[in-house]
Design an enzyme around this catalytic site. Structure first.
Site, short mmCIF file in Angstrom:
data_model
loop_
_atom_site.label_atom_id
_atom_site.label_comp_id
_atom_site.label_asym_id
_atom_site.label_seq_id
_atom_site.Cartn_x
_atom_site.Cartn_y
_atom_site.Cartn_z
N ASP A 97 40.87 46.58 47.80
CA ASP A 97 40.15 46.63 46.52
C ASP A 97 40.20 48.00 45.86
O ASP A 97 39.27 48.42 45.17
CB ASP A 97 38.68 46.20 46.71
CG ASP A 97 38.57 44.85 47.40
OD1 ASP A 97 39.40 43.98 47.09
OD2 ASP A 97 37.67 44.68 48.23
N HIS A 132 42.97 40.48 43.21
CA HIS A 132 43.42 41.61 42.39
C HIS A 132 43.01 41.38 40.95
O HIS A 132 43.34 40.35 40.36
CB HIS A 132 44.95 41.75 42.50
CG HIS A 132 45.42 42.05 43.89
ND1 HIS A 132 46.74 42.15 44.23
CD2 HIS A 132 44.72 42.29 45.03
CE1 HIS A 132 46.84 42.43 45.53
NE2 HIS A 132 45.63 42.51 46.04
N THR A 133 42.31 42.35 40.39
CA THR A 133 41.79 42.21 39.04
C THR A 133 42.69 42.93 38.04
O THR A 133 43.11 44.06 38.28
CB THR A 133 40.38 42.84 38.94
OG1 THR A 133 39.64 42.46 40.09
CG2 THR A 133 39.65 42.43 37.68
N LYS A 188 52.15 30.65 62.83
CA LYS A 188 53.49 31.20 62.61
C LYS A 188 53.98 31.89 63.90
O LYS A 188 55.08 31.63 64.38
CB LYS A 188 53.45 32.19 61.44
CG LYS A 188 54.74 32.96 61.19
CD LYS A 188 54.58 33.86 59.96
CE LYS A 188 55.81 34.73 59.74
NZ LYS A 188 55.74 35.52 58.50
N THR A 207 43.06 42.31 58.87
CA THR A 207 43.64 41.03 58.51
C THR A 207 44.81 40.76 59.47
O THR A 207 44.99 41.48 60.46
CB THR A 207 44.03 41.01 57.01
OG1 THR A 207 44.39 39.66 56.67
CG2 THR A 207 45.17 41.96 56.68
N GLY A 266 32.86 37.30 46.72
CA GLY A 266 31.60 37.58 46.04
C GLY A 266 30.64 38.40 46.89
O GLY A 266 29.47 38.56 46.53
N ARG A 267 31.12 38.91 48.04
CA ARG A 267 30.23 39.72 48.90
C ARG A 267 30.10 41.14 48.34
O ARG A 267 31.05 41.66 47.76
CB ARG A 267 30.81 39.83 50.31
CG ARG A 267 30.74 38.54 51.09
CD ARG A 267 31.41 38.70 52.45
NE ARG A 267 32.84 38.86 52.35
CZ ARG A 267 33.65 39.07 53.38
NH1 ARG A 267 33.15 39.16 54.60
NH2 ARG A 267 34.95 39.19 53.22
N VAL A 291 39.98 55.86 34.99
CA VAL A 291 38.63 56.17 34.47
C VAL A 291 37.98 54.95 33.82
O VAL A 291 37.01 55.08 33.09
CB VAL A 291 38.68 57.36 33.47
CG1 VAL A 291 39.01 58.67 34.18
CG2 VAL A 291 39.68 57.10 32.34
P1 GDP Z 1 42.66 45.34 44.26
O1 GDP Z 1 42.32 44.28 45.24
O2 GDP Z 1 43.17 46.58 44.92
O3 GDP Z 1 43.58 44.88 43.18
O4 GDP Z 1 41.29 45.74 43.55
P2 GDP Z 1 40.13 44.74 43.03
O5 GDP Z 1 40.57 44.10 41.79
O6 GDP Z 1 39.66 43.88 44.15
O7 GDP Z 1 38.93 45.75 42.81
C1 GDP Z 1 39.05 46.86 41.96
C2 GDP Z 1 37.97 46.77 40.88
O8 GDP Z 1 37.86 48.01 40.24
C3 GDP Z 1 38.29 45.76 39.79
O9 GDP Z 1 37.09 45.22 39.31
C4 GDP Z 1 38.94 46.62 38.71
O10 GDP Z 1 38.82 46.07 37.40
C5 GDP Z 1 38.16 47.88 38.85
N1 GDP Z 1 38.87 49.12 38.50
C6 GDP Z 1 40.16 49.48 38.79
N2 GDP Z 1 40.40 50.73 38.40
C7 GDP Z 1 39.26 51.20 37.85
C8 GDP Z 1 38.87 52.46 37.30
O11 GDP Z 1 39.63 53.42 37.23
N3 GDP Z 1 37.58 52.56 36.84
C9 GDP Z 1 36.69 51.51 36.90
N4 GDP Z 1 35.46 51.69 36.44
N5 GDP Z 1 37.04 50.31 37.42
C10 GDP Z 1 38.29 50.17 37.89
P1 IMO Z 2 42.81 43.03 48.39
O1 IMO Z 2 44.27 42.70 48.30
C1 IMO Z 2 39.27 43.77 50.85
C2 IMO Z 2 39.20 41.93 54.82
C3 IMO Z 2 38.12 40.87 54.95
C4 IMO Z 2 37.82 40.96 56.45
C5 IMO Z 2 39.19 41.23 57.04
C6 IMO Z 2 39.89 39.99 57.59
O2 IMO Z 2 41.98 42.41 47.34
O3 IMO Z 2 42.59 44.49 48.54
P2 IMO Z 2 41.03 37.87 56.45
O4 IMO Z 2 40.45 36.83 55.55
O5 IMO Z 2 42.21 38.58 55.88
O6 IMO Z 2 41.31 37.36 57.84
O7 IMO Z 2 39.83 38.95 56.63
O8 IMO Z 2 39.98 41.79 56.02
N1 IMO Z 2 40.12 41.73 53.68
C7 IMO Z 2 40.01 42.40 52.52
N2 IMO Z 2 39.09 43.28 52.10
N3 IMO Z 2 40.32 43.47 50.05
C8 IMO Z 2 41.27 42.59 50.47
O9 IMO Z 2 42.36 42.32 49.76
C9 IMO Z 2 41.12 41.99 51.76
N4 IMO Z 2 41.85 41.12 52.45
C10 IMO Z 2 41.24 40.97 53.64
O10 IMO Z 2 37.00 41.19 54.16
O11 IMO Z 2 37.02 42.11 56.70
MG MG Z 3 40.72 43.06 45.83
#
Ligand code: GDP
Ligand code: IMO
Ligand code: MG
Length: 456
Positions: free
Chosen positions: A42, A70-71, A173, A270, A333-334, A445
């Site tokens: 994230d 991924h957002t 697998k 994971t 949603g955690r 930012v």
């Molecule tokens: P990913 O899984 O690595 O793609 O990341 P996620 O989408 O799960 O979580 C990143 C969150 O941070 C999302 O809600 C993005 O919209 C937000 N985000 C990413 N870059 C920035 C930033 O520079 N500033 C702020 N405020 N939010 C950001």
């Molecule tokens: P992105 O791509 C954050 C974490 C889960 C759990 C552990 C194992 O959005 O960054 P799984 O369902 O893969 O067996 O869970 O890994 N986890 C993530 N945490 N971002 C992710 O993906 C994750 N993918 C798995 O929360 O702790």
């Molecule tokens: Mg993510």
């Protein structure tokens, strides 16, 4: 923005190599540009991918499944991607789901249809799925939940998985009983027999597992027909892409270094390689075709699920980061656990991935803090330890040595270039860069595409 790309455009790259002639470094072909999570997930990979994908010809996923979330925010509209590469937003590019990904077909189509309603047009025509990718079935997801319950009962704690069936599917697998896309599209009778055997395997471990086999097979048959036009041999597709005319190829890592099955905080990880090796095995491409590797890190740290987190702040700072950063999991949603930036883990992630540059996201979230800390070393029994420990008991016990910086107490969300940032923020960024020894190429930012300061 072409300085972001590492595609190698040498004159001999498209020439076939004559028999007996050795390939040279000049005819290796195009390079792929890789985006990887450097923490516990994230970090904002989706946003970095989106930025690069506007120019990409091909955008690939190589591992993980719909545990990823991924957002991407474009024109004020927020999209979330789980199995589809985030770059599918680029209507000029092709998206590819590689052999290393585990695919839950109901999840894939639901995600595509949901995003289509938001305005994502024609995604099915722009998606290629590897015939070697393994399938995640509904019962894998049920088993994921049963395993979590079992861990809780036996050990008093679970992993906190996303319950998307990722662990059970990768186990199938590795046990050589899994089913792949090519099996689904082949002889359906044969597929049905193997599907029933697979269920039997899990029912012998989990007698409470109930599966409506006929209903599942009927649904899978329908999915197979919808999927068929997208399926290709991923190895040949990538080979041609690498050795044809110059192309910009992007790989979107899912999950992150500290969740990697080999290098992460095992067993709280994971089930795939989320580090650079997963790019080669998950797409069937040689290491020599790996170009830039961009590591993505937040300006602080978060973690979802259970496991050691040395810089976690179970206090007002942690709460502030959680609320200001809207730190809530996209997939489950955690609430995400929050803490200071940890440079020990960033250095470790760099050792494994060889980052050529870093994207530092969410700097704006730190704007209101009086002081900001950064973890620079771990100590055990008062003594610095030289490594990121493999043993989780040790990681739980480490004390973190911090460097403290004064907060800049200024809104950075409107900054668009380096000089717009307050000196104290620049100082913070330069310290991180020097400490990990990797240049920071972008600073985030805000959520949207424009809110990314490009440094070079
Ligand atoms: P990913 O899984 O690595 O793609 O990341 P996620 O989408 O799960 O979580 C990143 C969150 O941070 C999302 O809600 C993005 O919209 C937000 N985000 C990413 N870059 C920035 C930033 O520079 N500033 C702020 N405020 N939010 C950001
Ligand atoms: P992105 O791509 C954050 C974490 C889960 C759990 C552990 C194992 O959005 O960054 P799984 O369902 O893969 O067996 O869970 O890994 N986890 C993530 N945490 N971002 C992710 O993906 C994750 N993918 C798995 O929360 O702790
Ligand atoms: Mg993510």
């Amino acid at each position: 923005m072409s300085q972001n790309w590492s595609s190698k455009e040498t004159k001999s790259q498209n020439q076939p190599v004559a028999a007996g002639q050795k390939r040279t470094r000049n005819d290796e072909g195009n390079k792929v540009t890789v985006v990887l999570g450097a923490q516990w997930g994230d970090e904002g990979k989706g946003k970095v991918v989106d930025l690069l994908a506007t120019e990409a010809d091909i955008i690939c996923r190589c591992q993980g499944g719909n545990n990823a979330g991924h957002t991407v925010v474009v024109d004020g509209k927020e999209y979330d991607f789980h199995l589809l590469p985030s770059g599918i937003i680029n209507t000029k590019g092709i998206s590819l789901i590689g052999n290393g990904v585990v695919i839950h077909l109901p999840g894939l189509f639901e995600e595509g249809d949901k995003n289509e309603k938001k305005g994502l047009k024609g995604w099915e025509k722009r998606l290629i799925v590897s015939d070697r990718a393994h399938l995640v079935f509904d019962f894998h997801q049920v088993v994921d939940g049963l395993q979590e319950t079992e861990r809780q009962a036996q050990e008093g704690k679970n992993i906190g998985t996303t319950k998307k069936g990722i662990g059970p599917a990768y186990s199938s697998k590795a046990s050589r009983i899994g089913l792949r896309v090519c099996d689904l599209l082949g002889d359906f009778n044969d597929f049905s027999t193997r599907f029933k055997n697979l269920i039997h395997h899990y029912q012998s471990m989990y007698p409470s597992l109930k599966v409506d086999v006929d209903d599942q097979l009927k649904k899978l048959k329908d999915f197979a027909e919808r999927l068929r036009p997208m399926v290709r041999d991923g190895v040949y597709y990538m080979y041609e892409a690498l050795h044809g005319p110059p192309k910009k190829i992007l790989v979107e890592g899912a999950n992150a270094a500290l969740l990697d099955i080999d290098f992460g905080t095992y067993p709280f990880v994971t089930s795939s390689n989320c580090t650079v090796g997963g790019v080669c095995t998950g797409l069937g491409i040689p290491p020599v075709n790996i170009g830039d590797v961009f590591g993505v890190s937040k300006a602080y740290t978060t973690r979802v699920g259970i496991g050691a987190f040395p810089t976690e702040q179970l206090n007002a700072v942690g709460e502030l980061l959680q609320t200001r950063g809207h730190e809530v999991g996209v997939t489950t949603g955690r609430k995400r656990r929050c803490g200071w930036l940890d440079l020990v883990i960033l250095k470790y992630a760099h050792m494994i991935n060889g980052f050529t540059a870093v994207a530092l996201t969410k700097l704006d979230i730190l704007d209101v803090l009086d002081e900001i800390k950064v973890g620079v070393a771990y100590k055990l029994n008062g003594k610095r330890i030289p490594h990121f420990p493999a043993n989780m008991d040790i990681l739980h016990k480490v004390e973190v040595e911090y460097e403290t910086f004064p907060g800049w107490k200024t809104d950075t969300s409107a900054a668009r270039k380096w000089n717009d940032l307050p000196a104290k923020a620049q100082n913070y960024i330069r310290f991180i860069e020097n400490h990990i020894g990797v240049p920071i190429k972008w600073v985030g930012v805000g959520k949207s595409r424009e809110c990314m300061i490009q440094m070079f």
